[in-house]
Design a protein around this motif. Structure first.
Motif, short mmCIF file in Angstrom:
data_model
loop_
_atom_site.label_atom_id
_atom_site.label_comp_id
_atom_site.label_asym_id
_atom_site.label_seq_id
_atom_site.Cartn_x
_atom_site.Cartn_y
_atom_site.Cartn_z
N LEU A 43 48.71 31.11 41.31
CA LEU A 43 49.56 32.24 41.69
C LEU A 43 49.64 32.37 43.21
CD1 LEU A 43 48.34 34.90 39.11
CD2 LEU A 43 50.61 33.85 39.16
N GLU A 44 48.49 32.28 43.87
CA GLU A 44 48.45 32.44 45.32
C GLU A 44 49.21 31.34 46.06
OE1 GLU A 44 44.29 34.91 46.01
OE2 GLU A 44 44.46 32.88 46.80
N THR A 45 49.20 30.12 45.53
CA THR A 45 49.89 29.01 46.20
C THR A 45 51.35 28.91 45.81
OG1 THR A 45 49.24 27.43 44.48
CG2 THR A 45 47.77 27.65 46.40
N GLY A 46 51.78 29.69 44.83
CA GLY A 46 53.17 29.66 44.39
C GLY A 46 53.46 28.59 43.36
N THR A 47 52.43 27.85 42.92
CA THR A 47 52.62 26.87 41.86
C THR A 47 53.05 27.57 40.59
OG1 THR A 47 50.92 25.48 42.84
CG2 THR A 47 51.49 25.02 40.56
N ARG A 48 52.53 28.75 40.42
CA ARG A 48 52.91 29.62 39.30
C ARG A 48 53.32 30.95 39.91
NH1 ARG A 48 51.65 29.37 33.73
NH2 ARG A 48 52.10 31.37 32.81
N GLU A 49 54.42 31.54 39.40
CA GLU A 49 54.90 32.80 39.98
C GLU A 49 54.97 33.94 38.98
OE1 GLU A 49 58.71 31.68 41.57
OE2 GLU A 49 57.84 31.14 43.49
N CYS A 50 55.10 33.64 37.69
CA CYS A 50 55.31 34.69 36.70
C CYS A 50 54.06 34.95 35.88
CB CYS A 50 56.46 34.31 35.78
SG CYS A 50 58.04 34.24 36.67
N MET A 51 53.88 36.23 35.57
CA MET A 51 52.73 36.67 34.77
C MET A 51 53.21 37.61 33.68
SD MET A 51 50.05 37.86 37.73
CE MET A 51 48.65 37.78 36.63
N GLY A 52 52.51 37.58 32.56
CA GLY A 52 52.78 38.54 31.51
C GLY A 52 52.29 39.92 31.93
N PRO A 53 52.78 40.98 31.29
CA PRO A 53 52.45 42.35 31.71
C PRO A 53 50.96 42.67 31.69
CG PRO A 53 54.21 42.36 30.08
CD PRO A 53 53.74 40.95 30.20
N GLU A 54 50.23 42.26 30.67
CA GLU A 54 48.82 42.61 30.60
C GLU A 54 48.02 41.98 31.73
OE1 GLU A 54 47.24 41.87 26.70
OE2 GLU A 54 48.88 42.95 25.74
N ARG A 55 48.24 40.69 31.97
CA ARG A 55 47.52 40.01 33.06
C ARG A 55 47.93 40.59 34.41
NH1 ARG A 55 47.75 33.58 31.65
NH2 ARG A 55 46.13 33.60 30.05
N TYR A 56 49.21 40.85 34.56
CA TYR A 56 49.69 41.40 35.83
C TYR A 56 49.02 42.74 36.13
CZ TYR A 56 52.47 43.83 39.23
OH TYR A 56 52.84 44.58 40.32
N ILE A 57 48.98 43.61 35.16
CA ILE A 57 48.38 44.94 35.36
C ILE A 57 46.90 44.82 35.70
CG2 ILE A 57 47.77 47.10 34.19
CD1 ILE A 57 50.56 46.82 32.76
N ARG A 58 46.21 43.90 35.03
CA ARG A 58 44.79 43.70 35.35
C ARG A 58 44.60 43.18 36.77
NH1 ARG A 58 44.42 41.00 30.08
NH2 ARG A 58 43.95 39.10 31.27
N LEU A 59 45.46 42.25 37.19
CA LEU A 59 45.35 41.71 38.55
C LEU A 59 45.70 42.77 39.58
CD1 LEU A 59 44.85 39.38 40.50
CD2 LEU A 59 47.24 38.69 40.15
N ARG A 60 46.75 43.52 39.33
CA ARG A 60 47.14 44.60 40.25
C ARG A 60 46.00 45.60 40.41
NH1 ARG A 60 51.73 48.18 38.09
NH2 ARG A 60 49.94 49.09 37.08
#
Length: 81
Positions: A43-60
Motif C-alpha cells: 500500500l505504501e509503495t503504491g503497488t496496491r492502492e485499493c482496500m476493502g472497507p473493513e481493512r481500511y477502517i482498521r488501518l485508518r
C-alpha cells in the motif's frame, strides 16, 4: 443509511509519511490494523492502492487518521478524469 464504498483507494505516500511521523514501524502499524506487513508495504509503495472497507477502517484507526489524510484524491490520479 449510506453504504460504504466497495473499496477505498488510499494514497501510499500519505500512509508512509503518517506512519513515520508517528515513529512507528511497518510491522507495528500492520499488527495494530490486523493486516500483514507485506500488505502495508505494498500500500505504501503504491503497488496496491485499493482496500476493502473493513481493512481500511482498521488501518485508518491504527494510524489515527481521517479519510482526507490517507485517501487518494482525484488530482492524484489524473488518468481517471
Amino acid at each position: 443509511m449510506e453504504r460504504p464504498p466497495a473499496t477505498y483507494q488510499v494514497h501510499g505516500p500519505s500512509l508512509r509519511i503518517r506512519r513515520m511521523r508517528q515513529g512507528r514501524s511497518v510491522q507495528a502499524v500492520a499488527e495494530a490494523a490486523g493486516i500483514s506487513r507485506s500488505y502495508l508495504q505494498r500500500l505504501e509503495t503504491g503497488t496496491r492502492e485499493c482496500m476493502g472497507p473493513e481493512r481500511y477502517i482498521r488501518l485508518r484507526t491504527a494510524l489515527n487518521a481521517t479519510d482526507d489524510q490517507i485517501l487518494a484524491q482525484a488530482e492524484d490520479h489524473p488518468e481517471e478524469r
